[in-house]
Design an enzyme around this catalytic site. Structure first.
Site, short mmCIF file in Angstrom:
data_model
loop_
_atom_site.label_atom_id
_atom_site.label_comp_id
_atom_site.label_asym_id
_atom_site.label_seq_id
_atom_site.Cartn_x
_atom_site.Cartn_y
_atom_site.Cartn_z
N SER A 144 -11.04 0.15 3.67
CA SER A 144 -10.11 -0.16 4.76
C SER A 144 -9.43 1.12 5.22
CB SER A 144 -9.03 -1.12 4.28
OG SER A 144 -9.63 -2.26 3.74
N GLU A 160 -4.28 3.78 6.25
CA GLU A 160 -4.07 3.60 4.81
C GLU A 160 -4.58 4.85 4.11
OE1 GLU A 160 -6.15 0.57 1.82
OE2 GLU A 160 -5.09 -0.48 3.41
N ARG A 188 0.85 -1.22 0.00
CA ARG A 188 0.00 0.00 0.00
C ARG A 188 0.88 1.25 0.00
NH1 ARG A 188 -2.11 -3.50 -0.97
NH2 ARG A 188 -3.92 -4.59 -0.18
#
Length: 343
Positions: free
Chosen positions: A243, A339, A168
């Site tokens: 998320s 994130e 990520r």
């Protein structure tokens, strides 16, 4: 990508509520939509600083008004740019909706991104985050991207190597953060001999429940859509950005300590000897799943997702995220990282 000669319409004091999936109110001092390179360059030379590029608004938490020229990337177009024996290179405009692009690939019979179905956001934002799901990451199909410097307006190509992809993560989240607008991305997709990835998560079970013994790329895409829809709230109904936290990567020692008190703790080995532990599981163990705090909270079906039940402000969601980070740190000695971009 259509040529465009008219001068840019830069608006003032615009609400960003329709442009972020969390459904948070924040205002942009200046706002423009771009459909071409020419329009982007007009924004760069407008003299208004700083520029902030907006994709699908699905990976940001707006905690305040933005004193910037917010540029909504609407550069579209999908075309096959090179043909090989078993694969093709496809170029997609940075403003294309990611999920629509995946559906286009699946319908065209091109494999490699079906596991990334229903991920919110745009094609241009996908490499920044190195998006991934169900055992597939963007870097697995990435060839190169074209980006425009927000300082000079010059074009530059980034290869897979120069993007420095991580989990990520990419160079665009680190030293090149906020310096570029990604105008197009080239992907390498399979035409034949597709490598299906069905071993991760609930894909195999979902395909079995659909009665599919020999899946094709369309079946895998449908299974992923079904799984994601069952776990994640629709942003049109409940504000969220998928998320919120990365799954932490930690040492064997930390895992062994956790296994003493939680022998069934889920974990996945990494090539470097460390392990990945699902953030959602850690958050759930700390009692946050389904918990509501004011107008925000942790989604009842997936603790990794923070939601806006209506009327939440960014500062409220940020406070909740910090409480969750503290709580996981105290219980497990692991520091969760968002994130999501907190702005």
């Amino acid at each position: 990508m259509m040529p465009n000669n008219h001068s840019m319409n830069i608006q003032k004091n615009i609400s960003l509520l329709p442009y972020n999936t969390f459904g948070l109110e924040a205002r942009a001092a200046h706002f423009a939509e771009i459909h071409s390179l020419e329009e982007l360059r007009q924004c760069i030379t407008s003299g208004i600083q700083p520029l902030m590029i907006l994709g699908g608004g699905s990976n940001m938490l707006l905690t305040q008004d933005q004193q910037a020229l917010v540029v909504k990337n609407q550069i579209k177009g999908i075309k096959i740019v090179r043909n090989f024996k078993d694969r093709v290179w496809v170029e997609a405009g940075g403003g294309e909706n990611w999920h629509q692009f995946v559906l286009w690939a699946v319908e065209t019979g091109l494999g490699g991104i079906e596991n990334l179905s229903l991920i919110p956001g745009t094609v241009g934002a996908a490499p920044i985050q190195n998006i991934g799901a169900y055992g597939v990451e963007l870097k697995d199909v990435f060839v190169k991207l074209t980006a425009v410097s927000l300082k000079t307006g010059h074009l530059k190509q980034f290869t897979r190597k120069s993007c420095r992809f991580g989990y990520r993560d990419s160079v665009f989240k680190r030293e090149e953060k906020g310096k570029w607008c990604i105008t197009s991305v080239v992907f390498s997709l399979t035409r034949t001999r597709h490598q299906l990835n069905t071993s991760y998560g609930d894909i195999a079970n979902t395909l079995a429940s659909m009665g599919i013994a020999k899946p094709d790329i369309a079946d895998v895409s449908r299974a992923v859509i079904q799984i994601r829809s069952s776990k994640l709230p629709d942003p049109a109904k409940i504000g969220n950005c998928g998320s919120f936290f990365k799954n932490p990567e930690t040492s064997r020692e930390v895992l062994d300590r956790i296994l003493q008190t939680h022998p069934k703790a889920p974990h996945y080995p990494l090539p470097d000897g460390r392990v990945k532990i699902p953030a959602g599981w850690l958050i759930e163990q700390c009692g946050w799943k389904g918990k509501r705090v004011g107008n925000t909270g942790c989604y009842e079906k997936q603790a990794l997702v923070l939601v806006n039940y209506g009327g939440a402000v960014g500062a409220e969601v940020k406070a909740l995220a910090l409480d969750i980070i503290r709580s996981v740190q105290q219980t497990f000695g692991i520091e969760l990282e968002p994130e999501v971009n907190i702005l």
